[in-house]
Scaffold this motif. Structure first.
Motif, PDB file in Angstrom:
ATOM      1  N   ALA A 169       2.327  22.359   2.331  1.00  0.00           N
ATOM      2  CA  ALA A 169       3.444  23.164   2.821  1.00  0.00           C
ATOM      3  C   ALA A 169       4.401  22.357   3.700  1.00  0.00           C
ATOM      4  O   ALA A 169       5.612  22.594   3.683  1.00  0.00           O
ATOM      5  CB  ALA A 169       2.918  24.371   3.592  1.00  0.00           C
ATOM      6  N   SER A 170       3.881  21.403   4.462  1.00  0.00           N
ATOM      7  CA  SER A 170       4.758  20.604   5.318  1.00  0.00           C
ATOM      8  C   SER A 170       5.716  19.760   4.482  1.00  0.00           C
ATOM      9  O   SER A 170       6.850  19.513   4.895  1.00  0.00           O
ATOM     10  CB  SER A 170       3.951  19.720   6.262  1.00  0.00           C
ATOM     11  N   VAL A 171       5.276  19.341   3.308  1.00  0.00           N
ATOM     12  CA  VAL A 171       6.152  18.569   2.428  1.00  0.00           C
ATOM     13  C   VAL A 171       7.248  19.469   1.871  1.00  0.00           C
ATOM     14  O   VAL A 171       8.397  19.049   1.742  1.00  0.00           O
ATOM     15  CB  VAL A 171       5.344  17.882   1.304  1.00  0.00           C
ATOM     16  N   GLN A 172       6.896  20.720   1.578  1.00  0.00           N
ATOM     17  CA  GLN A 172       7.908  21.664   1.109  1.00  0.00           C
ATOM     18  C   GLN A 172       8.985  21.856   2.184  1.00  0.00           C
ATOM     19  O   GLN A 172      10.166  21.938   1.873  1.00  0.00           O
ATOM     20  CB  GLN A 172       7.265  23.012   0.753  1.00  0.00           C
ATOM     21  N   GLN A 173       8.565  21.907   3.447  1.00  0.00           N
ATOM     22  CA  GLN A 173       9.524  22.018   4.549  1.00  0.00           C
ATOM     23  C   GLN A 173      10.402  20.776   4.626  1.00  0.00           C
ATOM     24  O   GLN A 173      11.604  20.862   4.884  1.00  0.00           O
ATOM     25  CB  GLN A 173       8.794  22.245   5.872  1.00  0.00           C
ATOM     26  N   LEU A 174       9.793  19.606   4.426  1.00  0.00           N
ATOM     27  CA  LEU A 174      10.547  18.354   4.418  1.00  0.00           C
ATOM     28  C   LEU A 174      11.619  18.392   3.330  1.00  0.00           C
ATOM     29  O   LEU A 174      12.769  18.011   3.567  1.00  0.00           O
ATOM     30  CB  LEU A 174       9.609  17.163   4.195  1.00  0.00           C
ATOM     31  N   ILE A 175      11.255  18.870   2.150  1.00  0.00           N
ATOM     32  CA  ILE A 175      12.206  18.937   1.040  1.00  0.00           C
ATOM     33  C   ILE A 175      13.384  19.831   1.400  1.00  0.00           C
ATOM     34  O   ILE A 175      14.542  19.466   1.190  1.00  0.00           O
ATOM     35  CB  ILE A 175      11.512  19.439  -0.240  1.00  0.00           C
ATOM     36  N   GLN A 176      13.092  20.991   1.938  1.00  0.00           N
ATOM     37  CA  GLN A 176      14.167  21.908   2.311  1.00  0.00           C
ATOM     38  C   GLN A 176      15.086  21.274   3.361  1.00  0.00           C
ATOM     39  O   GLN A 176      16.309  21.392   3.280  1.00  0.00           O
ATOM     40  CB  GLN A 176      13.584  23.230   2.825  1.00  0.00           C
ATOM     41  N   ALA A 177      14.499  20.600   4.335  1.00  0.00           N
ATOM     42  CA  ALA A 177      15.292  19.939   5.381  1.00  0.00           C
ATOM     43  C   ALA A 177      16.156  18.832   4.784  1.00  0.00           C
ATOM     44  O   ALA A 177      17.338  18.688   5.139  1.00  0.00           O
ATOM     45  CB  ALA A 177      14.381  19.380   6.469  1.00  0.00           C
ATOM     46  N   THR A 201       0.805  -1.220   0.000  1.00  0.00           N
ATOM     47  CA  THR A 201       0.000   0.000   0.000  1.00  0.00           C
ATOM     48  C   THR A 201       0.836   1.267   0.000  1.00  0.00           C
ATOM     49  O   THR A 201       1.991   1.271   0.382  1.00  0.00           O
ATOM     50  CB  THR A 201      -0.907   0.027   1.246  1.00  0.00           C
ATOM     51  N   GLN A 202       0.179   2.333  -0.413  1.00  0.00           N
ATOM     52  CA  GLN A 202       0.783   3.657  -0.418  1.00  0.00           C
ATOM     53  C   GLN A 202       0.305   4.411   0.819  1.00  0.00           C
ATOM     54  O   GLN A 202      -0.888   4.574   1.013  1.00  0.00           O
ATOM     55  CB  GLN A 202       0.359   4.418  -1.684  1.00  0.00           C
ATOM     56  N   THR A 203       1.213   4.850   1.653  1.00  0.00           N
ATOM     57  CA  THR A 203       0.881   5.654   2.815  1.00  0.00           C
ATOM     58  C   THR A 203       1.711   6.922   2.760  1.00  0.00           C
ATOM     59  O   THR A 203       2.660   7.020   1.990  1.00  0.00           O
ATOM     60  CB  THR A 203       1.211   4.905   4.119  1.00  0.00           C
ATOM     61  N   SER A 204       1.365   7.889   3.617  1.00  0.00           N
ATOM     62  CA  SER A 204       2.151   9.115   3.614  1.00  0.00           C
ATOM     63  C   SER A 204       3.596   8.829   4.029  1.00  0.00           C
ATOM     64  O   SER A 204       4.533   9.426   3.503  1.00  0.00           O
ATOM     65  CB  SER A 204       1.511  10.160   4.516  1.00  0.00           C
ATOM     66  N   GLN A 205       3.793   7.905   4.973  1.00  0.00           N
ATOM     67  CA  GLN A 205       5.147   7.546   5.384  1.00  0.00           C
ATOM     68  C   GLN A 205       5.896   6.882   4.224  1.00  0.00           C
ATOM     69  O   GLN A 205       7.076   7.135   4.010  1.00  0.00           O
ATOM     70  CB  GLN A 205       5.103   6.626   6.599  1.00  0.00           C
ATOM     71  N   HIS A 206       5.197   6.060   3.473  1.00  0.00           N
ATOM     72  CA  HIS A 206       5.787   5.400   2.316  1.00  0.00           C
ATOM     73  C   HIS A 206       6.181   6.444   1.271  1.00  0.00           C
ATOM     74  O   HIS A 206       7.304   6.436   0.765  1.00  0.00           O
ATOM     75  CB  HIS A 206       4.774   4.403   1.738  1.00  0.00           C
ATOM     76  N   ASP A 207       5.253   7.356   0.951  1.00  0.00           N
ATOM     77  CA  ASP A 207       5.540   8.407  -0.024  1.00  0.00           C
ATOM     78  C   ASP A 207       6.723   9.256   0.438  1.00  0.00           C
ATOM     79  O   ASP A 207       7.575   9.635  -0.359  1.00  0.00           O
ATOM     80  CB  ASP A 207       4.318   9.310  -0.235  1.00  0.00           C
ATOM     81  N   GLU A 208       6.775   9.546   1.732  1.00  0.00           N
ATOM     82  CA  GLU A 208       7.857  10.350   2.287  1.00  0.00           C
ATOM     83  C   GLU A 208       9.200   9.645   2.114  1.00  0.00           C
ATOM     84  O   GLU A 208      10.201  10.280   1.766  1.00  0.00           O
ATOM     85  CB  GLU A 208       7.587  10.633   3.767  1.00  0.00           C
ATOM     86  N   SER A 209       9.233   8.334   2.324  1.00  0.00           N
ATOM     87  CA  SER A 209      10.498   7.606   2.185  1.00  0.00           C
ATOM     88  C   SER A 209      10.982   7.630   0.737  1.00  0.00           C
ATOM     89  O   SER A 209      12.180   7.783   0.487  1.00  0.00           O
ATOM     90  CB  SER A 209      10.360   6.164   2.687  1.00  0.00           C
ATOM     91  N   VAL A 210      10.058   7.501  -0.218  1.00  0.00           N
ATOM     92  CA  VAL A 210      10.427   7.545  -1.631  1.00  0.00           C
ATOM     93  C   VAL A 210      10.925   8.951  -1.986  1.00  0.00           C
ATOM     94  O   VAL A 210      11.931   9.105  -2.691  1.00  0.00           O
ATOM     95  CB  VAL A 210       9.245   7.110  -2.521  1.00  0.00           C
ATOM     96  N   LEU A 211      10.255   9.964  -1.482  1.00  0.00           N
ATOM     97  CA  LEU A 211      10.664  11.339  -1.736  1.00  0.00           C
ATOM     98  C   LEU A 211      12.056  11.617  -1.162  1.00  0.00           C
ATOM     99  O   LEU A 211      12.908  12.218  -1.821  1.00  0.00           O
ATOM    100  CB  LEU A 211       9.635  12.303  -1.139  1.00  0.00           C
ATOM    101  N   LYS A 212      12.312  11.152   0.055  1.00  0.00           N
ATOM    102  CA  LYS A 212      13.633  11.328   0.666  1.00  0.00           C
ATOM    103  C   LYS A 212      14.701  10.634  -0.179  1.00  0.00           C
ATOM    104  O   LYS A 212      15.802  11.158  -0.366  1.00  0.00           O
ATOM    105  CB  LYS A 212      13.654  10.779   2.091  1.00  0.00           C
TER     106      LYS A 212
END
Length: 159
Positions: free
Chosen positions: A85-93, A43-54
């Motif tokens: 916006a929180s994802v944009q902050q994640l990207i910057q971090a 499954t696709q979850t926000s945590q999963h999407d975040e790991s792929v983005l990282k």
């Protein structure tokens, strides 16, 4: 399929491709622990999407900078997951962090997820110079991916 995976369905297409390649590679090998992953429970979850983005961000900066093509791929992935916006902050971090393939590898929760993280990294690092190749090699090692699977993933992306 290869490099168009990000354009035809984003994380879901990437996950499906990673799942297929992982299972194709492991055909004939018996599994002795747990229930096998299927597309329904992969499954696709926000945590999963975040790991792929990282993973994508780390691969993009592996050569010391993120070029326009790499940033365009990251932005496309953000659009596909309806980033706020929180994802944009994640990207910057993530862009400000030191590069650490071991940290990215620790995000993997299954062999299929590890395959997807590597595949996402491979898709972003399209102009592979020495530094990107070294990063991808270390990431594959940290993820515990077998050489044959890594070769299959590399071949799939270059098609």
């Amino acid at each position: 399929m290869g490099k168009t995976a990000l354009g035809v369905g984003g994380a879901a297409a990437l996950g499906a491709l990673a799942y297929k390649l992982y299972n194709d590679y492991n055909k004939g090998e018996s599994t002795t622990s747990g229930s096998p992953q299927t597309p329904d429970n992969f499954t696709q979850t926000s945590q999963h999407d975040e790991s792929v983005l990282k993973a994508m961000i780390a691969a993009a900066k592996a050569d010391g900078h993120i070029d326009e093509q790499e940033m365009a791929k990251i932005k496309q992935a953000l659009t596909q997951i309806d980033a706020d916006a929180s994802v944009q902050q994640l990207i910057q971090a993530e862009m400000a962090k030191p590069l650490d393939p071991a940290e990215i590898a620790r995000l993997a929760v299954s062999p299929e997820h590890a395959t997807e993280i590597y595949l996402a990294s491979l898709l972003v690092a399209d102009e592979q110079n020495f530094m990107e190749k070294a990063y991808l090699k270390e990431l594959a090692t940290q993820l515990g991916l077998e050489n044959g699977l890594v070769e299959q993933l590399n071949a799939q992306v270059s098609q």
